[in-house]
Every structure is written in C-alpha cells, then in structure tokens.
Motif scaffolding. Structure first.
Motif, mmCIF file in Angstrom:
data_model
loop_
_atom_site.group_PDB
_atom_site.id
_atom_site.type_symbol
_atom_site.label_atom_id
_atom_site.label_comp_id
_atom_site.label_asym_id
_atom_site.label_seq_id
_atom_site.Cartn_x
_atom_site.Cartn_y
_atom_site.Cartn_z
ATOM 1 N N ALA A 253 41.519 10.990 -5.401
ATOM 2 C CA ALA A 253 41.330 9.566 -5.680
ATOM 3 C C ALA A 253 39.881 9.249 -6.026
ATOM 4 O O ALA A 253 39.343 8.224 -5.620
ATOM 5 C CB ALA A 253 41.798 8.733 -4.487
ATOM 6 N N SER A 255 36.997 7.862 -8.340
ATOM 7 C CA SER A 255 37.042 6.634 -9.129
ATOM 8 C C SER A 255 37.239 6.898 -10.617
ATOM 9 O O SER A 255 37.924 6.138 -11.309
ATOM 10 C CB SER A 255 35.764 5.827 -8.916
ATOM 11 O OG SER A 255 34.621 6.614 -9.207
ATOM 12 N N LEU A 258 40.902 7.689 -11.221
ATOM 13 C CA LEU A 258 41.705 6.478 -11.076
ATOM 14 C C LEU A 258 41.567 5.571 -12.291
ATOM 15 O O LEU A 258 42.547 4.959 -12.731
ATOM 16 C CB LEU A 258 41.296 5.725 -9.809
ATOM 17 C CG LEU A 258 41.602 6.428 -8.487
ATOM 18 C CD1 LEU A 258 41.230 5.524 -7.310
ATOM 19 C CD2 LEU A 258 43.066 6.821 -8.389
ATOM 20 N N ALA A 262 44.674 4.461 -14.616
ATOM 21 C CA ALA A 262 44.935 3.059 -14.919
ATOM 22 C C ALA A 262 45.012 2.834 -16.427
ATOM 23 O O ALA A 262 45.873 2.086 -16.921
ATOM 24 C CB ALA A 262 43.848 2.177 -14.309
ATOM 25 N N ASN A 284 39.391 3.805 -2.352
ATOM 26 C CA ASN A 284 39.786 3.732 -3.757
ATOM 27 C C ASN A 284 41.305 3.748 -3.882
ATOM 28 O O ASN A 284 41.902 2.933 -4.598
ATOM 29 C CB ASN A 284 39.224 4.933 -4.539
ATOM 30 C CG ASN A 284 37.716 4.923 -4.683
ATOM 31 O OD1 ASN A 284 37.064 3.925 -4.394
ATOM 32 N ND2 ASN A 284 37.162 6.031 -5.128
ATOM 33 N N PHE A 288 44.606 0.896 -5.076
ATOM 34 C CA PHE A 288 45.699 1.148 -6.016
ATOM 35 C C PHE A 288 47.055 0.962 -5.350
ATOM 36 O O PHE A 288 48.001 0.479 -5.970
ATOM 37 C CB PHE A 288 45.573 2.556 -6.602
ATOM 38 C CG PHE A 288 44.743 2.594 -7.858
ATOM 39 C CD1 PHE A 288 45.283 3.039 -9.048
ATOM 40 C CD2 PHE A 288 43.416 2.175 -7.849
ATOM 41 C CE1 PHE A 288 44.520 3.059 -10.213
ATOM 42 C CE2 PHE A 288 42.649 2.193 -8.998
ATOM 43 C CZ PHE A 288 43.200 2.632 -10.193
ATOM 44 N N ALA A 293 50.218 0.398 -7.724
ATOM 45 C CA ALA A 293 49.991 1.298 -8.842
ATOM 46 C C ALA A 293 50.052 2.761 -8.432
ATOM 47 O O ALA A 293 49.928 3.641 -9.279
ATOM 48 C CB ALA A 293 48.632 1.011 -9.469
ATOM 49 N N ALA A 294 50.237 3.052 -7.129
ATOM 50 C CA ALA A 294 50.265 4.443 -6.677
ATOM 51 C C ALA A 294 50.798 4.497 -5.249
ATOM 52 O O ALA A 294 50.892 3.479 -4.558
ATOM 53 C CB ALA A 294 48.862 5.043 -6.729
ATOM 54 N N CYS A 296 50.012 6.745 -1.616
ATOM 55 C CA CYS A 296 48.873 7.450 -1.028
ATOM 56 C C CYS A 296 49.298 8.169 0.240
ATOM 57 O O CYS A 296 50.021 7.610 1.079
ATOM 58 C CB CYS A 296 47.748 6.463 -0.715
ATOM 59 S SG CYS A 296 46.306 7.216 0.093
ATOM 60 N N ILE A 326 54.517 0.359 -10.844
ATOM 61 C CA ILE A 326 53.650 1.369 -11.432
ATOM 62 C C ILE A 326 53.895 1.449 -12.948
ATOM 63 O O ILE A 326 55.019 1.515 -13.383
ATOM 64 C CB ILE A 326 53.904 2.740 -10.775
ATOM 65 C CG1 ILE A 326 53.590 2.643 -9.289
ATOM 66 C CG2 ILE A 326 53.042 3.822 -11.403
ATOM 67 C CD1 ILE A 326 53.910 3.880 -8.508
#
Length: 326
Positions: A253, A255, A258, A262, A284, A288, A293-294, A296, A326
């Motif tokens: 993860a 930045s 990511l 994105a 980070n 998300f 969007a993800a 983890c 997503i």
C-alpha cells in the motif's frame, strides 16, 4: 529558463512521482539529486544530469554508525550548497525521504524555495520537520493537512506517469476474457507476500485465473511454480498495461502504487508493509478501504487460507467488486 533541482531517491514511491513532474516541465533545465546504487540510477541517468550524495537514514541502533551518518549528512549539505550555486538553481522539488533533509537545509541557507511532496496519508518525521523550512508542502491526500498545522500546504494528489492516462498494450500471452490477478510488492518486491501467493496460486489457477507475479529481485523461490497460467517476473516495464488489464491486484500500500491503482480503477487486496515508518502504509490502505476502493489485510494476521478464499470468492463472483464500489 527556470533551473530546477529534483531530489528523489530510493524507491519507486519517491522516484516515479518526481519523474512524472519532470516530464511535465520540458522547458525547465532539470538536474537530479540522488544516491548511489538506487532506483534513480537506472531510471534517471539517461534523462537528466544526475548528481549523487552519500546519505542514508538514521535506522540503526549503533551510536558510532549514527555519528558517521550525521557527519555524511553535514558534508552533503555543504556539497549541495556548492552545487546549487554552481548550477544557479532557482527552485527545488523533493519527494521526501532522507535525501530531502540535506537538500532542504542547503536550500534554506541560500534562500532557494523548496517544494516538498508528501504522498502518504500520515506524514513521516522528515516531512514534519522539513515542512517548517519549505515554501509549500504538496499533499497526496487532502486529509494529511491536519497533521501539518504549521506548514503551508496544498492538495495535489500523487503525480503518476503519463502512460497511466493512455490505453496500453499488454505484451503477455493472456486470453482476453481470462480473470487476471497481478501481484505487486512495490519496486523492491515483498518476499512475505510472494510466499503467501505461491501457496494459493494453484487454487486460483484451477478456478480459471491467470497470475502475473512481480517478485522483485530478492526472492530465491521464483521457480517454485511451473504453470502456463502463472507468469513470474522480477518487474514489468509497463505497469500501466498490467493494471489496465488486471481484474484484481494483490499489493502493498505504498502511495505511488495506490495512485496508479486509482488511475486505472483496478480493484485491489492491500497488504500494507508492517514495518513502514509511522505505519503509513496501513493508513494509506485504510483510506482506500473507507472509499470502498480496496480490501485490506494486515500481514501478521493474514493466513494462506484467508487469502486463498478471499481471491477465490472474487474470481467466482466478480460482481462483488462492483458492489463494494471498486
């Protein structure tokens, strides 16, 4: 012509955003400040004049070693000061990391403005300290400004390479409709993720998926699996093509990664690097997850069975990705 010094060294998270900025400034006279034997040597050396300094971070418990590191840092400040005067540098752009300390101090002595870019949700100690001396601190996440109340900040996002905004061709033999999983450990690879993925890959393949596994250069078990639907590479030169084609990414993860996920709208299972400074990769990833969007998973809690089932579930029902935004 404006004379710009870019200070970015080490990992892709530092170097790639800086390269993206440099390539948007064709009318600038760009010089680059880096260190020896790091990523910028292969990515920058043919594009811009590359100057190197022998600095490193204070990451050791040895008092003697830290004294040597401090001495090199002070030497580097004076060397950079000389470079800035010789090249008549007008402005400096840095993406953080230990190299930014020496260049920011040298620039502050000479009154040269510094733009510092902090791409992580939680700013590191270096950013917190250096933002006092910078003209402006640009942020990858808007919410990061609350951690830098004394700094002049602006929300920029994290710059990405131009190829991510253009449709790319993937030069790998993968059927058009096949479910494609890509595994990304960051620019240096991630052996712990590699080992987990290898324990699961055949189950995913037996469900019809293809796996492109970017292992990095430090993995001694890269030839463990031999299957036409499993492609292992140390890295891939066209990450935009891979991410645009992928149905799912399994990734650290950082930045920079990511920002690329994105840009290509690639669904992801994120496994933050647990030893990152300030645990910034977790924060980070958490951003998300909250944006749907993800997914983890913390590395210390993630088992082979959990990862296998999580991915199989998405292979069998890809609409779940859409239902989670997503």
């Amino acid at each position: 012509m404006i004379r710009l010094l870019i200070a970015a060294s080490g990992t892709g998270g530092h170097v790639f955003p800086a390269l993206a900025v440099a390539k948007k400034l064709p009318n600038y006279d760009v010089h680059w400040l880096g260190t020896s034997n790091r990523l910028e040597q292969s990515l920058v050396n043919d594009l811009y004049p590359l100057h190197t300094i022998p600095v490193e971070g204070f990451q050791t418990r040895s008092i003697l070693k830290n004294i040597k590191i401090l001495f090199r840092l002070l030497q580097s400040v004076f060397w950079i000061r000389k470079l800035l005067k010789e090249k008549k540098i007008d402005v400096i752009f840095t993406t953080g990391g230990y190299i930014s300390g020496a260049v920011t101090l040298a620039a502050y002595i000479l009154g040269i403005p510094v733009i510092l870019h902090e791409s992580n949700y939680i700013p590191g100690k270096t950013t917190k300290l250096l933002s006092y001396f910078c003209h402006v601190t640009a942020l990858g996440f808007k919410e990061t400004e609350k951690y830098l109340p004394w700094a002049t900040t602006t929300y920029l996002g994290t710059p990405i390479r131009e190829q991510f905004s253009i449709s790319q061709y993937l030069d790998l033999n993968i059927p058009e409709k096949a479910f494609l999983i890509i595994v990304i450990g960051g620019s240096q690879g991630a052996v712990s993720i590699n080992n987990l993925v290898r324990q699961c890959a055949l189950d995913w393949i037996n469900s019809g998926a293809y796996v492109v596994h970017l292992t990095g250069n430090n993995d001694t078990k890269v030839k463990t699996i031999n299957h036409t639907q499993y492609i292992t590479l140390p890295f891939h030169s066209n990450m935009a093509a891979l991410l645009q084609r992928a149905n799912l990414a399994i990734s650290r993860a950082g930045s920079g990664t990511l920002a690329e996920l994105a840009a290509t709208h690639t669904p992801a299972i994120l496994i933050p690097y647990p030893f990152a400074a300030e645990n910034h990769q977790f924060y980070n990833a958490d951003f998300f997850v909250k944006a749907k969007a993800a997914y983890c998973y913390e590395q210390k809690k993630l088992t082979r069975e959990q990862l296998k089932i999580a991915v199989l579930d998405l292979i069998k029902d890809p609409t779940k990705l859409k239902r989670n935004g997503i």
